[in-house]
Scaffold this active site. Structure first.
Site, PDB file in Angstrom:
ATOM      1  N   VAL A  70     104.808 103.530  31.845  1.00 13.87           N
ATOM      2  CA  VAL A  70     106.071 103.890  31.202  1.00 13.87           C
ATOM      3  C   VAL A  70     105.869 103.771  29.695  1.00 13.87           C
ATOM      4  CG1 VAL A  70     108.507 103.290  30.929  1.00 13.87           C
ATOM      5  CG2 VAL A  70     107.421 103.106  33.174  1.00 13.87           C
ATOM      6  N   GLY A  71     106.275 104.794  28.974  1.00 16.19           N
ATOM      7  CA  GLY A  71     106.104 104.788  27.519  1.00 16.19           C
ATOM      8  C   GLY A  71     107.320 104.232  26.805  1.00 16.19           C
ATOM      9  N   GLY A  94     103.219 105.947  22.656  1.00 19.74           N
ATOM     10  CA  GLY A  94     104.288 105.086  23.145  1.00 19.74           C
ATOM     11  C   GLY A  94     104.013 103.592  23.120  1.00 19.74           C
ATOM     12  N   GLY A 115     105.545 109.900  20.051  1.00 18.39           N
ATOM     13  CA  GLY A 115     104.233 109.467  19.582  1.00 18.39           C
ATOM     14  C   GLY A 115     103.564 108.569  20.598  1.00 18.39           C
ATOM     15  N   THR A 123     107.152 115.143  23.883  1.00 24.41           N
ATOM     16  CA  THR A 123     108.431 114.435  24.081  1.00 24.41           C
ATOM     17  C   THR A 123     109.468 115.267  23.387  1.00 24.41           C
ATOM     18  OG1 THR A 123     107.671 112.139  24.279  1.00 24.41           O
ATOM     19  CG2 THR A 123     109.811 112.422  23.298  1.00 24.41           C
TER      20      THR A 123
END
Ligand code: ASP
Length: 306
Positions: A203-204, A228, A226, A174
């Protein structure tokens, strides 16, 4: 009038034992380029929002980082990207989830914030906004990297054997940035390919405002990286702001508490970069490392990995 900027390239750091001097230099160079792009905006009196988008765009373009070009693959071999921005004065925010196409998903997040009445968009309409805004679109080949593909194959193999990869570089990535501009306005931006071998449609925390991305001029701006799911369940970024607002903790106290006392014991490996209204920066992580960097009107750019 002062400004500050902090960036991260993810807590999915290559373990020190596997790092070579060449790779290490390439990561530092990528981070330095991203700091430079954001600082240029801030030095010219530009908005914190535009600075964080500039920094994150550079990291998205760099295949070393898990965002934009170089994003990780889902379990069925696709790339689905999430991104968000938030501005601390108005608390306006924009986010996009599960897209593949825009070269810079973070720029689409900003367009959603500025051009629509919504905070988060998914699906074909999100791509329509990108087109209407004139943002660069790429085909799948642009985003592909052999390293991420190999990481997917390795992860699927381990999974088939009933094991989960313990190498953080395979699990995370990320990119993100937080900034305070010369007006004292804060902003945050985060962009990711998510986690290797994630389920299609997963989806995080990155585009979830308050979880992976948050900005509020009274307290702080935060960009997380991290595991998520854990960051979402603990509302990581907004909780730091809440501890500052209600418990009168400093930025560092609040961020350390969330990263080390809340996330770490709950399988929430990772870290974050955060900045407060006075421009103080903190970059805590509970993983073996986190690609990160900081620059301000008073201090030269510095980048770190471990
Ligand atoms: N937080 C991201 C996600 O869960 C991944 C990461 O930062 O490593 O999608």
């Amino acid at each position: 009038m002062t400004y500050s900027l902090a960036i991260h390239g993810g807590a999915g750091t290559i373990l020190k034992s596997l790092m070579t001097p060449e790779r290490e230099a390439a990561f530092h160079a990528g981070l330095a380029r991203a700091l430079m792009a954001g600082e240029e905006v801030l030095r010219d009196g530009g908005l914190a929002l535009d600075a964080v988008v500039a920094s994150v765009s550079v990291l998205e373009d760099d295949p070393l980082f898990n965002a934009g070009r170089g994003a990780v693959f889902t379990s069925n071999g696709e790339q689905e990207m999430d991104a968000a921005v938030m501005e601390g004065q108005t608390r306006k925010a924009g986010a996009v989830a599960g897209v593949c196409g825009p070269r810079n998903p973070v720029q689409l997040a900003r367009a959603i914030m500025q051009r629509t009445e919504h905070v988060m968009l998914i699906g074909p309409n999100a791509l329509d906004i990108a087109r209407a805004e004139g943002l660069a679109l790429e085909d799948k080949h642009y985003f592909f990297t052999q390293t991420r593909w190999d990481a997917l194959q390795e992860t699927l193999k381990l999974r088939a054997e009933g094991k989960e990869p313990d190498d953080p570089a395979r699990r995370h990535g990320t990119v993100g940035a937080v900034a305070r501009d010369v007006r004292g306005t804060l902003a945050a931006a985060t962009s990711t390919g998510g986690m290797t071998a994630k389920a299609p449609g997963r989806v995080g925390d990155t585009p979830v405002i308050g979880a992976g991305t948050f900005a509020d001029n009274d307290t702080c701006a935060v960009s997380c990286t991290g595991h998520g799911e854990v960051f979402i369940r603990w509302n990581a970024a907004a909780e730091i702001a809440a501890r500052m607002r209600y418990a009168h903790e400093t930025l560092q106290q609040a961020a350390d508490h969330i990263v080390h006392t809340v996330l770490a014991p709950n399988d929430g490996s990772g870290g974050l970069v955060a900045i407060d209204r006075d421009g103080n920066v903190t970059m805590p992580f509970n993983s073996p490392g986190m690609y990160r960097g900081v620059v301000s009107s008073q201090a030269k750019a510095e980048t770190f990995i471990f």
